[in-house]
Design an enzyme around this catalytic site. Structure first.
Site, PDB file in Angstrom:
ATOM      1  N   ASN A 101       0.757  -1.238  -0.014  1.00 54.89           N
ATOM      2  CA  ASN A 101       0.063  -0.198   0.390  1.00 54.89           C
ATOM      3  C   ASN A 101       0.747   1.390  -0.577  1.00 54.89           C
ATOM      4  OD1 ASN A 101      -2.117   1.658   0.010  1.00 54.89           O
ATOM      5  ND2 ASN A 101      -3.273   0.745   2.178  1.00 54.89           N
ATOM      6  N   TRP A 149       2.279   6.785  12.112  1.00 56.97           N
ATOM      7  CA  TRP A 149       1.290   6.693  11.483  1.00 56.97           C
ATOM      8  C   TRP A 149       0.324   5.572  12.129  1.00 56.97           C
ATOM      9  CZ3 TRP A 149      -1.483   3.757   8.236  1.00 56.97           C
ATOM     10  CH2 TRP A 149      -2.023   3.986   7.633  1.00 56.97           C
ATOM     11  N   GLU A 160      -8.369 -11.451   9.758  1.00 58.14           N
ATOM     12  CA  GLU A 160      -8.519 -10.050   9.515  1.00 58.14           C
ATOM     13  C   GLU A 160      -8.857 -10.136   8.459  1.00 58.14           C
ATOM     14  OE1 GLU A 160      -5.697  -7.215   9.437  1.00 58.14           O
ATOM     15  OE2 GLU A 160      -7.378  -5.286   9.463  1.00 58.14           O
ATOM     16  N   ARG A 177     -13.379  -6.168  15.800  1.00 59.26           N
ATOM     17  CA  ARG A 177     -11.888  -4.527  16.269  1.00 59.26           C
ATOM     18  C   ARG A 177     -13.328  -3.370  16.263  1.00 59.26           C
ATOM     19  NH1 ARG A 177      -6.768  -2.649  12.387  1.00 59.26           N
ATOM     20  NH2 ARG A 177      -8.515  -0.753  12.067  1.00 59.26           N
ATOM     21  N   ASP A 183      -6.593  -3.782   1.775  1.00 63.08           N
ATOM     22  CA  ASP A 183      -5.448  -3.312   0.816  1.00 63.08           C
ATOM     23  C   ASP A 183      -4.234  -4.565   1.010  1.00 63.08           C
ATOM     24  OD1 ASP A 183      -4.388  -1.722   3.420  1.00 63.08           O
ATOM     25  OD2 ASP A 183      -3.092  -2.817   3.494  1.00 63.08           O
ATOM     26  N   HIS A 200      -1.915   0.672  16.491  1.00 63.63           N
ATOM     27  CA  HIS A 200      -1.097   1.699  15.747  1.00 63.63           C
ATOM     28  C   HIS A 200       0.193   1.836  15.458  1.00 63.63           C
ATOM     29  CE1 HIS A 200      -1.062   2.784  11.333  1.00 63.63           C
ATOM     30  NE2 HIS A 200      -2.419   1.397  11.031  1.00 63.63           N
ATOM     31  N   ARG A 253       1.324 -10.969  13.089  1.00 64.04           N
ATOM     32  CA  ARG A 253      -0.051 -10.351  12.214  1.00 64.04           C
ATOM     33  C   ARG A 253       0.636 -10.397  10.784  1.00 64.04           C
ATOM     34  NH1 ARG A 253      -4.280  -8.399  11.711  1.00 64.04           N
ATOM     35  NH2 ARG A 253      -3.780  -6.728  10.941  1.00 64.04           N
ATOM     36  N   HIS A 258     -14.368  -5.139  11.301  1.00 67.93           N
ATOM     37  CA  HIS A 258     -14.239  -3.844  11.839  1.00 67.93           C
ATOM     38  C   HIS A 258     -15.317  -2.909  12.057  1.00 67.93           C
ATOM     39  CE1 HIS A 258     -10.742  -5.599  10.415  1.00 67.93           C
ATOM     40  NE2 HIS A 258      -9.740  -4.637  10.401  1.00 67.93           N
ATOM     41  N   TYR A 307      -6.797   7.199  13.932  1.00 74.56           N
ATOM     42  CA  TYR A 307      -6.599   6.020  12.761  1.00 74.56           C
ATOM     43  C   TYR A 307      -7.780   4.893  12.642  1.00 74.56           C
ATOM     44  CZ  TYR A 307      -5.688   1.481  11.523  1.00 74.56           C
ATOM     45  OH  TYR A 307      -5.458   0.068  11.678  1.00 74.56           O
ATOM     46  N   HIS A 325      -2.929 -10.859   8.943  1.00 73.66           N
ATOM     47  CA  HIS A 325      -2.945  -8.738   9.011  1.00 73.66           C
ATOM     48  C   HIS A 325      -4.131  -9.037   7.658  1.00 73.66           C
ATOM     49  CE1 HIS A 325      -2.204  -5.182   6.977  1.00 73.66           C
ATOM     50  NE2 HIS A 325      -3.076  -4.638   7.333  1.00 73.66           N
ATOM     51  N   GLU A 370      -3.915  -4.130  19.379  1.00 72.76           N
ATOM     52  CA  GLU A 370      -2.451  -4.535  17.999  1.00 72.76           C
ATOM     53  C   GLU A 370      -0.969  -4.090  17.604  1.00 72.76           C
ATOM     54  OE1 GLU A 370      -4.787  -5.084  14.565  1.00 72.76           O
ATOM     55  OE2 GLU A 370      -2.713  -5.032  13.300  1.00 72.76           O
ATOM     56  N   ASP A 424      -6.147  -1.672  17.984  1.00 73.83           N
ATOM     57  CA  ASP A 424      -4.885  -1.538  16.984  1.00 73.83           C
ATOM     58  C   ASP A 424      -4.727   0.079  17.398  1.00 73.83           C
ATOM     59  OD1 ASP A 424      -4.642  -2.186  13.588  1.00 73.83           O
ATOM     60  OD2 ASP A 424      -3.237  -1.188  14.954  1.00 73.83           O
ATOM     61  N   GLU A 450       1.606  -6.996  11.163  1.00 73.68           N
ATOM     62  CA  GLU A 450       1.646  -6.697   9.362  1.00 73.68           C
ATOM     63  C   GLU A 450       2.602  -5.812   8.576  1.00 73.68           C
ATOM     64  OE1 GLU A 450      -1.382  -4.583  10.335  1.00 73.68           O
ATOM     65  OE2 GLU A 450      -0.684  -2.796   9.736  1.00 73.68           O
TER      66      GLU A 450
HETATM   67  C1  CS2 Z   1      -4.515  -1.547   9.947  1.00 76.88           C
HETATM   68  C2  CS2 Z   1      -4.273  -1.818   8.442  1.00 76.88           C
HETATM   69  O1  CS2 Z   1      -5.830  -3.882   9.592  1.00 76.88           O
HETATM   70  C3  CS2 Z   1      -4.732  -3.271  10.468  1.00 76.88           C
HETATM   71  O2  CS2 Z   1      -4.576  -4.195  10.757  1.00 76.88           O
HETATM   72  O3  CS2 Z   1      -3.549  -1.612  10.797  1.00 76.88           O
HETATM   73  O4  CS2 Z   1      -5.444  -0.893   8.174  1.00 76.88           O
HETATM   74  C4  CS2 Z   1      -3.429  -1.000   8.321  1.00 76.88           C
HETATM   75  O5  CS2 Z   1      -3.450   1.047   8.277  1.00 76.88           O
HETATM   76  C5  CS2 Z   1      -3.047  -0.974   6.741  1.00 76.88           C
HETATM   77  O6  CS2 Z   1      -3.410  -1.915   5.793  1.00 76.88           O
HETATM   78  C6  CS2 Z   1      -2.253  -0.193   6.029  1.00 76.88           C
HETATM   79  O7  CS2 Z   1      -2.494   0.041   4.282  1.00 76.88           O
HETATM   80 MG    MG Z   2      -2.798  -2.863  12.305  1.00 74.85          MG
END
Ligand code: CS2
Ligand code: MG
Length: 402
Positions: free
Chosen positions: A37, A402, A339, A147, A316, A212, A283, A122, A159, A312, A236, A210, A262
């Site tokens: 991504n 991020w 996920e 989640r 994307d 993040h 992940r 989600h 996020y 993960h 996460e 998450d 991830e």
């Molecule tokens: C996130 C993702 O799904 C998750 O756990 O961390 O949405 C992540 O932000 C994206 O895959 C980034 O491209």
């Molecule tokens: Mg994540």
């Protein structure tokens, strides 16, 4: 049997995907996901310029040898671009092997270890009431694991919250979105979110969240400790995992389970986390961690330390990865959860697939290979559309995680 062609297909049915198609002299072909991504064309170029020419003439059945050739032969080992390219080749070759043997991928790996795969959905909202309503919808759809991500009061952006009713998509077209972040506001707020979930829905569903990569280890320890009464399935990415030993500090203070990985692309990214049992779920994915050949090594290593998989599965990662991951999940003995964020409708049309969703569980289907194909004519109607992941800045302007 010999490889005679290897094509890279870049398409954007609702979002950008990169797919590798490997074709043999007997007409059998396999496909693999090569989507990274925000850096899609880097992988496409790596494949087109440096990998595809080296595949021509090789026996597609020598999956392990080709993996080792591409990993060791690159000299410049590891990294998300290299390992995503290797993963796409690997997924395609396992797909070919399934088609040639007439076996679904999970049977090639060793057969099913369970009847179906538990997936998590989600629930997102700009505030707690909206997030709880989405959570209720997921319970109605039969999800056992959900989640939750929510806007934080007095924070300009956050996020993980969908901008509309569609699938959550963090990448934005036309440039890099700058989001703001306040750890203080987040840490004050998020325990109230989990309390609200448990007050309204009880403890009958697995609750995931998450962070993040946003916290320091001690802040992650503070959060983990504060939310223990709400019995999360996992927190996460509580802190960036380059410094694997940083997780020792979190473990000293809390029993809240941790999921990481991830962004990992090889076993070396998580070796210490696993052998010191600093995490509970790994992940890493087929697409970014070297395909089936490498991810099953990671999973087997993790099983020695009772660490389970939690692959993960954001939108994307392409439907090709989703399909192959469900085969992997059906087989892997130390499975945790998968996920499943869903895909834009156009993407599901470009990538016909055998998988089925049934009230919070999924099954990959029993067609030979991984059960996902690509409609190249339809894919050609969706040209690449550059999009980038956001960055986060603290409220004083400092560039943050991020
Ligand atoms: C996130 C993702 O799904 C998750 O756990 O961390 O949405 C992540 O932000 C994206 O895959 C980034 O491209
Ligand atoms: Mg994540």
């Amino acid at each position: 049997m010999k490889i005679v062609r290897a094509d890279v297909i870049v398409t954007c049915p609702g979002r950008n995907f990169v797919t590798l198609k490997v074709v043999t002299d007997e007409g059998v072909y396999g496909i693999g996901d090569a989507t990274l991504n925000g850096r899609e064309l880097a992988v496409a170029a790596y494949l087109k310029e440096h990998v595809c020419p080296l595949l021509i003439g090789r026996d597609p059945g020598r999956i392990e040898d080709i993996w080792q050739f591409l990993y060791k032969g690159a000299y410049w080992r590891r990294g998300p671009v290299t390992m995503t390219a290797i993963a796409a080749v690997d997924m395609a070759l396992w797909d070919i092997l399934g088609k040639v043997t007439g076996m679904p991928l999970y049977k090639l790996l060793g057969g099913a270890s369970r009847d179906s795969v538990m997936v998590y959905g989600h629930a997102t909202g700009r505030d707690i009431p909206e997030a709880l309503d989405r959570y209720a919808e997921h319970i109605d759809q039969g999800y056992q694991a959900i989640r939750i991500q929510c806007g934080v009061p007095n924070m300009r952006s956050v996020y993980g919250v969908s901008k509309g009713n569609g699938v959550y998509e963090p990448a934005t077209k036309g440039g890099v979105e700058e989001q703001s972040w306040s750890t203080e506001k987040y840490l004050d707020f998020v325990p109230k979110l989990f309390e609200a979930v448990r007050d309204r829905f009880g403890f009958g569903t697995h609750l995931l969240h998450d962070a993040h990569h946003r916290l320091t280890p001690i802040e992650a320890a503070r959060l983990g400790k504060a939310v223990e009464p709400y019995r999360l399935f996992w927190i996460e990415d509580p802190t960036p995992a380059e410094n694997q030993e940083g997780f020792r500090l979190i473990r000293e203070h809390t029993v809240t389970p941790i999921a990481v990985g991830e962004v990992f692309n090889s076993i070396w990214d998580c070796k210490q986390l696993i052998e010191e049992q600093l995490i509970d779920y790994i992940r890493a994915t087929l697409t970014h961690a070297g395909g089936i050949t490498h991810l099953r090594r990671i999973a087997d290593f993790a099983s020695l330390y009772q660490v389970r998989t939690g692959c993960h599965g954001a939108s994307d990662l392409s439907p090709v990865c989703m399909g192959a991951a469900l085969h992997f999940d059906l087989w892997v003995p130390n499975f945790g959860v998968q996920e499943y964020m869903g895909f834009p409708e156009a993407a599901l049309e470009v990538f016909p697939h055998a998988w089925q969703f049934d009230r919070g569980t999924m099954h990959p289907g029993d067609v030979p290979g991984h059960g996902v194909d690509i409609d190249e004519a339809l894919a050609a109607r969706y040209p690449y559309d550059p999009a980038y992941l956001p960055v986060a800045r603290l409220e004083d302007g400092t560039l943050w995680n991020w």
